[in-house]
Design an enzyme around this catalytic site. Structure first.
Site, PDB file in Angstrom:
ATOM      1  N   LYS A 140      59.430  40.971  22.589  1.00  0.00           N
ATOM      2  CA  LYS A 140      60.666  41.350  21.933  1.00  0.00           C
ATOM      3  C   LYS A 140      61.792  40.432  22.398  1.00  0.00           C
ATOM      4  CE  LYS A 140      63.287  42.756  24.573  1.00  0.00           C
ATOM      5  NZ  LYS A 140      63.890  42.221  25.871  1.00  0.00           N
ATOM      6  N   TYR A 226      66.266  47.917  22.551  1.00  0.00           N
ATOM      7  CA  TYR A 226      65.803  49.215  23.086  1.00  0.00           C
ATOM      8  C   TYR A 226      66.664  50.346  22.534  1.00  0.00           C
ATOM      9  CZ  TYR A 226      62.849  46.682  26.356  1.00  0.00           C
ATOM     10  OH  TYR A 226      61.888  45.870  26.893  1.00  0.00           O
TER      11      TYR A 226
HETATM   12  P1  NAD Z   1      61.459  33.702  32.109  1.00  0.00           P
HETATM   13  O1  NAD Z   1      62.670  32.844  32.056  1.00  0.00           O
HETATM   14  O2  NAD Z   1      61.115  34.324  33.411  1.00  0.00           O
HETATM   15  O3  NAD Z   1      60.192  32.869  31.623  1.00  0.00           O
HETATM   16  C1  NAD Z   1      60.253  32.035  30.503  1.00  0.00           C
HETATM   17  C2  NAD Z   1      58.990  31.190  30.404  1.00  0.00           C
HETATM   18  O4  NAD Z   1      59.151  30.300  29.314  1.00  0.00           O
HETATM   19  C3  NAD Z   1      58.727  30.344  31.650  1.00  0.00           C
HETATM   20  O5  NAD Z   1      57.325  30.245  31.835  1.00  0.00           O
HETATM   21  C4  NAD Z   1      59.274  28.986  31.241  1.00  0.00           C
HETATM   22  O6  NAD Z   1      58.636  27.900  31.915  1.00  0.00           O
HETATM   23  C5  NAD Z   1      58.926  28.956  29.762  1.00  0.00           C
HETATM   24  N1  NAD Z   1      59.746  28.048  28.976  1.00  0.00           N
HETATM   25  C6  NAD Z   1      59.280  27.169  28.077  1.00  0.00           C
HETATM   26  N2  NAD Z   1      60.261  26.470  27.529  1.00  0.00           N
HETATM   27  C7  NAD Z   1      61.406  26.898  28.086  1.00  0.00           C
HETATM   28  C8  NAD Z   1      62.772  26.542  27.946  1.00  0.00           C
HETATM   29  N3  NAD Z   1      63.151  25.597  27.062  1.00  0.00           N
HETATM   30  N4  NAD Z   1      63.676  27.173  28.688  1.00  0.00           N
HETATM   31  C9  NAD Z   1      63.304  28.155  29.552  1.00  0.00           C
HETATM   32  N5  NAD Z   1      62.027  28.530  29.741  1.00  0.00           N
HETATM   33  C10 NAD Z   1      61.078  27.911  29.016  1.00  0.00           C
HETATM   34  O7  NAD Z   1      61.635  34.808  30.971  1.00  0.00           O
HETATM   35  P2  NAD Z   1      60.935  36.222  30.881  1.00  0.00           P
HETATM   36  O8  NAD Z   1      61.805  37.237  31.528  1.00  0.00           O
HETATM   37  O9  NAD Z   1      59.534  36.132  31.304  1.00  0.00           O
HETATM   38  O10 NAD Z   1      61.034  36.502  29.300  1.00  0.00           O
HETATM   39  C11 NAD Z   1      60.148  35.899  28.387  1.00  0.00           C
HETATM   40  C12 NAD Z   1      60.086  36.759  27.106  1.00  0.00           C
HETATM   41  O11 NAD Z   1      59.616  38.041  27.449  1.00  0.00           O
HETATM   42  C13 NAD Z   1      61.434  36.966  26.417  1.00  0.00           C
HETATM   43  O12 NAD Z   1      61.248  36.957  25.023  1.00  0.00           O
HETATM   44  C14 NAD Z   1      61.882  38.337  26.870  1.00  0.00           C
HETATM   45  O13 NAD Z   1      62.701  38.996  25.929  1.00  0.00           O
HETATM   46  C15 NAD Z   1      60.551  39.029  27.010  1.00  0.00           C
HETATM   47  N6  NAD Z   1      60.597  40.122  28.002  1.00  0.00           N
HETATM   48  C16 NAD Z   1      60.197  41.356  27.617  1.00  0.00           C
HETATM   49  C17 NAD Z   1      60.240  42.403  28.515  1.00  0.00           C
HETATM   50  C18 NAD Z   1      59.752  43.758  28.094  1.00  0.00           C
HETATM   51  O14 NAD Z   1      60.007  44.731  28.821  1.00  0.00           O
HETATM   52  N7  NAD Z   1      59.050  43.881  26.961  1.00  0.00           N
HETATM   53  C19 NAD Z   1      60.710  42.210  29.803  1.00  0.00           C
HETATM   54  C20 NAD Z   1      61.110  40.915  30.196  1.00  0.00           C
HETATM   55  C21 NAD Z   1      61.036  39.876  29.264  1.00  0.00           C
END
Ligand code: NAD
Length: 380
Positions: A140, A226
């Site tokens: 999401k 949410y």
């Molecule tokens: P994060 O920043 O921790 O991780 C992002 C990932 O994308 C990393 O592996 C990074 O290397 C990669 N990436 C590739 N290209 C990138 C760029 N140009 N800039 C930044 N990162 C890049 O993020 P996250 O918290 O893991 O979130 C990732 C996704 O998951 C988002 O869409 C977020 O909304 C979703 N999410 C959902 C929940 C949930 O409860 N459902 C919780 C957290 C995150």
């Protein structure tokens, strides 16, 4: 095999390999290196950021119908790849990077691509996974526009693969209980729903969530979805209109994305709703007033345990389970047995229609936007 301990992970953290400030409750996975059981579906996590690292991969150690089979990560993240391979027993042949991802089509060990990348990359990688013949879970918000949601849905239909959005709350027992209250009219007809979802962001100002090109928006697309979701399952219907307002108190930090948004909904049976979302204030609550009582969840949207109360004086309480494990098993069961898809693509698209209407209302000084959603994305 390298035995990763907490200190190894802390070193990774200190090297900035994991986003700071956005990490949820900390949990360490049990190391398992078991052969693939026949009935389990193989999931490849696409993007190894904080959500994959601290929630999804550990949850996949407890799933019954799917398991962590592969990873897709940045080409330069070789150190991270090694840690994941060692920790989760992932064979080299199931490790991909963003460039060679499409060759996953030739790998029968991977059944599902789970896209866990910055929001603006969801559509591209979900479509590539579908074209490779893999079922898709897309985190999401589903994408950064309704048009992108349509493109994902079309690609999955064309490829004959299943699609689900990473709405973990849809698999949570508390959500099912709320849906039951509404279906059975336990407290009568819903009249007013109020939902808050926010946190205070103090992290790196260069993080992708504050970069509009990568995030597609601020608090609304991150936490606001949410509030949209709870408002809908808290009343059992899609809104027929929305009006919205935006507030900015730290413009020097939130330069490109929305900080705080409030919005009001009208629902078909006459109920009204209010939602609040923010990257500059905490909020984590759902309250529904009906004509014969009320019920409330607080916290309502976090990884759990969720907690709830009702006007009948009882506490809503279920044993805590990993929402992510339940969510991924629900989707695997849907693929394996045809059970309902609890978070279909139509639900993600519906929420993005509401998101776009909220942004439009803000641009038009709070003007009411009519919504014609019918039953779109409603799953009982
Ligand atoms: P994060 O920043 O921790 O991780 C992002 C990932 O994308 C990393 O592996 C990074 O290397 C990669 N990436 C590739 N290209 C990138 C760029 N140009 N800039 C930044 N990162 C890049 O993020 P996250 O918290 O893991 O979130 C990732 C996704 O998951 C988002 O869409 C977020 O909304 C979703 N999410 C959902 C929940 C949930 O409860 N459902 C919780 C957290 C995150």
């Amino acid at each position: 095999m390298m035995n990763l301990n907490r200190r190894d992970f802390n070193q990774l953290l200190s090297k900035g390999l994991v986003a700071s400030g956005l990490i949820g409750p900390f949990s360490f996975a049990k190391t398992k290196n078991t052969p693939r059981p026949e009935k389990k579906l193989g999931i490849a996590l696409v993007g190894l950021g904080s959500y994959s690292t601290y929630q999804l991969a550990p949850a996949l150690m407890d799933t019954e119908d799917c398991y962590l089979a592969g990873i897709v990560t940045g080409t330069k993240e070789k150190e991270k790849e090694k840690i994941w391979k060692d920790r989760y027993g992932i064979p080299e042949r199931n490790v991909y990077n963003y460039q060679n991802f499409d060759t996953i089509a030739d790998n029968d060990a991977i059944d599902i691509g789970y896209v866990v990348l910055p929001n603006s990359m969801h559509a591209d990688f979900s479509i590539r996974a579908a074209k490779a013949g893999k079922h898709v879970i897309c985190e999401k918000p589903m994408a950064v526009s309704v048009a992108e949601c349509d493109a994902i849905i079309t690609a999955c239909e064309a490829a004959g693969v299943k699609l689900s959005v990473g709405y973990r709350m849809q698999s949570d027992p508390y959500t099912k209980e709320v849906k039951k209250y509404i279906k059975e009219r336990t407290f009568g007809d819903p009249l007013f729903v109020s939902s808050d979802a926010g946190y205070i962001s103090r992290g790196n100002p260069d993080q992708w969530r504050l970069n509009h090109e990568l995030s597609g928006g601020g608090a609304l697309v991150n936490m606001g979805v949410y509030s949209i979701q709870t408002s809908i399952y808290g009343t059992g219907s899609n809104p027929i209109s929305v009006s919205a307002q935006e507030f900015s108190t730290r413009p020097e930090y939130f330069k490109a994305t929305d900080e705080t948004i409030t919005a009001q909904f009208e629902f078909p049976n006459g109920a009204v709703g209010h939602m609040f979302t923010s990257h500059n204030a905490n909020g984590n609550r759902l309250k529904v007033h009906c004509n014969d009582g009320w019920f409330e969840l607080e916290p309502a949207h976090s990884y759990g345990p969720i907690s709830g109360r009702t006007s009948k004086g009882n506490v809503i309480s279920f044993p805590h389970q990993s929402q992510q494990a339940l969510q991924m098993d629900d989707f695997a069961k849907h693929i394996l047995t045809g059970s309902p898809n609890v978070a279909p693509g139509a639900m993600g698209k519906r929420d993005m229609i509401i998101v776009e209407a909220i942004y439009k209302s803000i641009r038009e000084d709070g003007a009411k936007q009519n919504l014609d959603l019918g039953d779109m994305g409603l799953v009982s």
